[in-house]
Design an enzyme around this catalytic site. Structure first.
Site, PDB file in Angstrom:
ATOM      1  N   GLY A   1      -7.924  -7.503  -0.130  1.00 19.82           N
ATOM      2  CA  GLY A   1      -8.100  -8.370   1.039  1.00 19.82           C
ATOM      3  C   GLY A   1      -7.368  -9.695   0.923  1.00 19.82           C
TER       4      GLY A   1
ATOM      5  N   LYS B   1     -17.938 -16.096   4.488  1.00 21.94           N
ATOM      6  CA  LYS B   1     -19.377 -16.013   4.789  1.00 21.94           C
ATOM      7  C   LYS B   1     -20.240 -15.481   3.650  1.00 21.94           C
ATOM      8  CE  LYS B   1     -18.732 -15.371   9.708  1.00 21.94           C
ATOM      9  NZ  LYS B   1     -17.880 -14.370  10.328  1.00 21.94           N
TER      10      LYS B   1
ATOM     11  N   GLY C   1     -12.490  -4.052   1.632  1.00 25.35           N
ATOM     12  CA  GLY C   1     -13.884  -3.621   1.824  1.00 25.35           C
ATOM     13  C   GLY C   1     -14.327  -2.626   0.764  1.00 25.35           C
TER      14      GLY C   1
ATOM     15  N   ARG D   1       0.821  -1.218   0.000  1.00 23.92           N
ATOM     16  CA  ARG D   1       0.000   0.000   0.000  1.00 23.92           C
ATOM     17  C   ARG D   1       0.857   1.272   0.000  1.00 23.92           C
ATOM     18  NH1 ARG D   1      -5.154  -1.392   3.944  1.00 23.92           N
ATOM     19  NH2 ARG D   1      -6.553  -2.022   2.256  1.00 23.92           N
TER      20      ARG D   1
END
Ligand SMILES: Nc1ncnc2c1ncn2[C@@H]1O[C@H](COP(=O)(O)OP(=O)(O)OP(=O)(O)O)[C@@H](O)[C@H]1O
Ligand SMILES: O=C(O)[C@H](O)COP(=O)(O)O
Length: 394
Positions: A351, A197, A374, A36
């Site tokens: 991610g 999930k 996200g 990053r």
């Protein structure tokens, strides 16, 4: 993109408050992955080359409005300094008189890194007073923090109400790549959705079903779909309350003519453990006291074929517990298929999938690896990102 960028404004001699996403992994006071920081270099360099005084701001971790010593940005300033090949001063606060004094001594081309903006409770509350205090430090606001663009915080959104506000080059690139992929995709267009999930991926699956030709499901969330298809899944991850939703997604795929791919076999484990006993079984043969921790080799082959025959692939979420070698095969196979598919534009949605690609040393074989986890997910859900909305239109 219809938002102004650093290329549209005069920078010479300007004090520029540049929000970056330096939320990087650290261990024992050292940055362990500087992706990053590297990703922000083009903007920082552009600003210094054009005579700006560059005031960088970032969050690190989730200190919840308090000073947490291990979450100071000092090690990041050190890394940035090495990467830029010039001194980067580091402030111990993110606004106030001491910071103003440091800025007053800056010359054109100098770089200053402020302290973690999340040490202040007002940051995550998007407190207008804190936003004003940030704005008071500068003449121009640049948002290059794509990874935090889905947060409406004082340094990502509030500040843009008080200063001319433009995007940085990384922000522009991320929005360009992801935006083009979703609005004008090359076809066949395939989305690969994995991760833990269903609950976290509802929006993205729903939105992508409107756009893709192929939807591939893997990871822990796949087993709710397998169960919804009438198979027993033993102790594999299951979200009982999402079975109906999974059925409705499969129905929607059929109605829209989307090819919907689910695992046909799995690597199952006796326990959720790194050294668990493991074996490969057909998807309908998962014993009641075992759990599926990866897609099986047949599934990996089918998924790889779909990837090779696609022009554009978006990937979010690993195919299995890739952190453990025994259950990393499926994620590796998908990463390798993407690396080998020369005619396929591959977009990795940040991610864990980005971490997996790096773990297999295939990062440089992907077309675009997003710096936002996200944020890229929310973008792919079709949501507006507050940190982008707040920027000035062209
Ligand atoms: N079959 C499985 N059973 C249990 N856990 C799994 C399974 N497959 C993958 N996982 C775990 O899911 C985790 C990743 O899921 P998660 O949804 O948090 O990440 P992600 O989709 O990449 O999201 P982000 O981009 O926000 O990090 C990994 O730690 C991986 O070990
Ligand atoms: O790592 C990220 O995804 C971004 O830096 C945002 O961090 P957050 O989820 O703590 O807001």
């Amino acid at each position: 993109m219809n938002k102004k960028s650093v290329k549209d404004v005069d920078l010479k001699g300007k004090r520029v408050f540049c929000r970056v996403d330096f939320n990087v992994p650290m261990k024992d006071g050292e940055v362990t992955d500087e992706t990053r920081i590297r990703a922000a270099l083009p903007t920082i360099q552009y600003l210094t080359d054009h005579g700006a005084k560059v005031i960088l701001a970032s969050h690190l971790g989730r200190p919840k409005g308090q000073v947490v010593e291990e979450l100071r940005l000092t090690p990041v300033a050190k890394r940035l300094s090495a990467l830029l090949g010039k001194e980067v001063k580091k402030a111990d606060e993110a606004y106030g008189d001491a910071v103003k004094e440091m800025i007053a001594t800056m010359s054109e081309g100098n770089v200053l890194l402020l302290e973690n903006v999340r040490f202040y409770a007002g940051e995550e509350k998007n407190d207008p007073e804190l936003a004003k205090a940030f704005a008071n430090l500068a003449d121009l606001y640049v948002n290059d923090a794509f990874g935090a663009a889905h947060r409406a915080h004082a340094s990502t959104e509030g500040i843009a109400q008080h200063l001319p506000a433009v995007s940085g080059l990384l922000m522009e690139k991320e929005l360009d790549v992801l935006g083009k992929a979703l609005s004008n995709p090359e076809r066949p267009f395939t989305a690969i959705i994995g991760g833990a999930k269903v609950k976290d991926k509802i929006g993205v699956i729903d939105n992508l079903l409107e756009k893709v030709d192929n939807l591939i499901i893997g990871g822990g969330l796949a087993y709710t779909f397998v169960k919804a298809n009438g198979h027993e899944i033993g102790k594999s991850l299951l979200e009982e309350d999402k079975i109906e939703l999974a059925q409705s997604f499969m129905k929607k795929a059929k109605e829209k003519g989307v090819n919907f791919y689910m695992p046909v076999d799995a690597v199952i484990a006796s326990d959720f453990a790194i050294d668990a006993e493991s074996k490969v079984v057909a998807i309908e043969d998962i014993p009641s006291d075992w759990q599926a921790l990866d897609i099986g080799p047949k599934t990996a082959e089918i998924y790889s074929d779909v990837i090779q025959n696609s022009k554009l692939v978006i990937w979010n979420g690993p195919m299995g517990v890739f952190e453990w070698d025994k259950f990393a095969g499926g994620t590796r196979a998908v990463a390798e298929a993407l690396a080998e598919a020369n005619d396929t534009y591959s977009v990795i949605g940040g991610g864990d999938s980005a971490a997996a690609v790096e773990k297999f040393h295939l990062g440089d074989r992907m077309s675009h690896i997003s710096t936002g986890g996200g944020a890229s997910l929310e973008f792919m859900e079709g949501k507006a990102l507050p940190g982008v909305v707040a920027l000035n239109d062209k």
